[in-house]
Structures are given as C-alpha cells and as structure tokens.
Design a protein around this motif. Sequence first.
Motif, mmCIF file in Angstrom:
data_model
loop_
_atom_site.group_PDB
_atom_site.id
_atom_site.type_symbol
_atom_site.label_atom_id
_atom_site.label_comp_id
_atom_site.label_asym_id
_atom_site.label_seq_id
_atom_site.Cartn_x
_atom_site.Cartn_y
_atom_site.Cartn_z
ATOM 1 N N ALA A 36 40.446 44.795 31.634
ATOM 2 C CA ALA A 36 40.830 46.185 31.346
ATOM 3 C C ALA A 36 41.239 46.929 32.612
ATOM 4 C CB ALA A 36 39.672 46.910 30.675
ATOM 5 N N GLY A 37 41.024 46.319 33.773
ATOM 6 C CA GLY A 37 41.399 46.974 35.027
ATOM 7 C C GLY A 37 40.351 47.949 35.531
ATOM 8 N N ILE A 38 39.193 47.975 34.899
ATOM 9 C CA ILE A 38 38.121 48.869 35.339
ATOM 10 C C ILE A 38 37.554 48.369 36.664
ATOM 11 C CG2 ILE A 38 35.827 49.752 34.745
ATOM 12 C CD1 ILE A 38 36.785 49.550 31.770
ATOM 13 N N ILE A 39 37.421 47.065 36.782
ATOM 14 C CA ILE A 39 37.107 46.438 38.065
ATOM 15 C C ILE A 39 38.390 45.771 38.521
ATOM 16 C CG2 ILE A 39 35.760 44.690 39.268
ATOM 17 C CD1 ILE A 39 33.533 45.097 37.241
ATOM 18 N N HIS A 40 38.933 46.204 39.635
ATOM 19 C CA HIS A 40 40.197 45.667 40.131
ATOM 20 C C HIS A 40 40.015 44.211 40.544
ATOM 21 C CE1 HIS A 40 41.923 49.622 39.969
ATOM 22 N NE2 HIS A 40 40.879 50.087 40.642
ATOM 23 N N SER A 41 41.037 43.415 40.261
ATOM 24 C CA SER A 41 40.971 41.991 40.565
ATOM 25 C C SER A 41 42.360 41.466 40.899
ATOM 26 C CB SER A 41 40.396 41.227 39.382
ATOM 27 O OG SER A 41 41.280 41.319 38.280
ATOM 28 N N VAL A 42 42.366 40.226 41.359
ATOM 29 C CA VAL A 42 43.601 39.510 41.659
ATOM 30 C C VAL A 42 43.551 38.219 40.872
ATOM 31 C CG1 VAL A 42 44.934 38.384 43.471
ATOM 32 C CG2 VAL A 42 43.668 40.467 43.982
ATOM 33 N N ARG A 43 44.650 37.906 40.233
ATOM 34 C CA ARG A 43 44.710 36.645 39.498
ATOM 35 C C ARG A 43 45.241 35.554 40.400
ATOM 36 N NH1 ARG A 43 45.884 36.057 33.209
ATOM 37 N NH2 ARG A 43 45.305 33.931 33.545
#
Length: 59
Positions: free
Chosen positions: A34-41
Amino acid sequence: MIKNFEQIPLVLTVPQVAQALNLGRDTTYNLVRAGIIHSVRVGHQYRVPKAALMEYLAA
C-alpha cells in the motif's frame, strides 16, 4: 531478534520488518504494498530501507 537501533541492517526484508514491528507477515506485506512503509522492489522481492522503517515509526 533486533534489540536496538544499531542492530538494524541498512536494508531489511519484509519478514525482518514484521519481526521488528511485532506484526504478522501478511500485515507487513499489506503495509508495504500500500506504500505505507516505503520499499524498493528487487525482482520479486521487497526491500525496506532502515530509514523508511524509522519514518514509519515516527509517523
């Protein structure tokens, strides 16, 4: 188990984030997707920067 801030690696996997936040794996994946915790794929996997985890905790 992560005991303090210095032990947290610069980049975490979703299961590591779940353990640090004491959340379930599915709940943590939902927060990441959901983008609530920013991440990198990276390929098919998500990686969460330490700074993103700290930002989530501060919010």
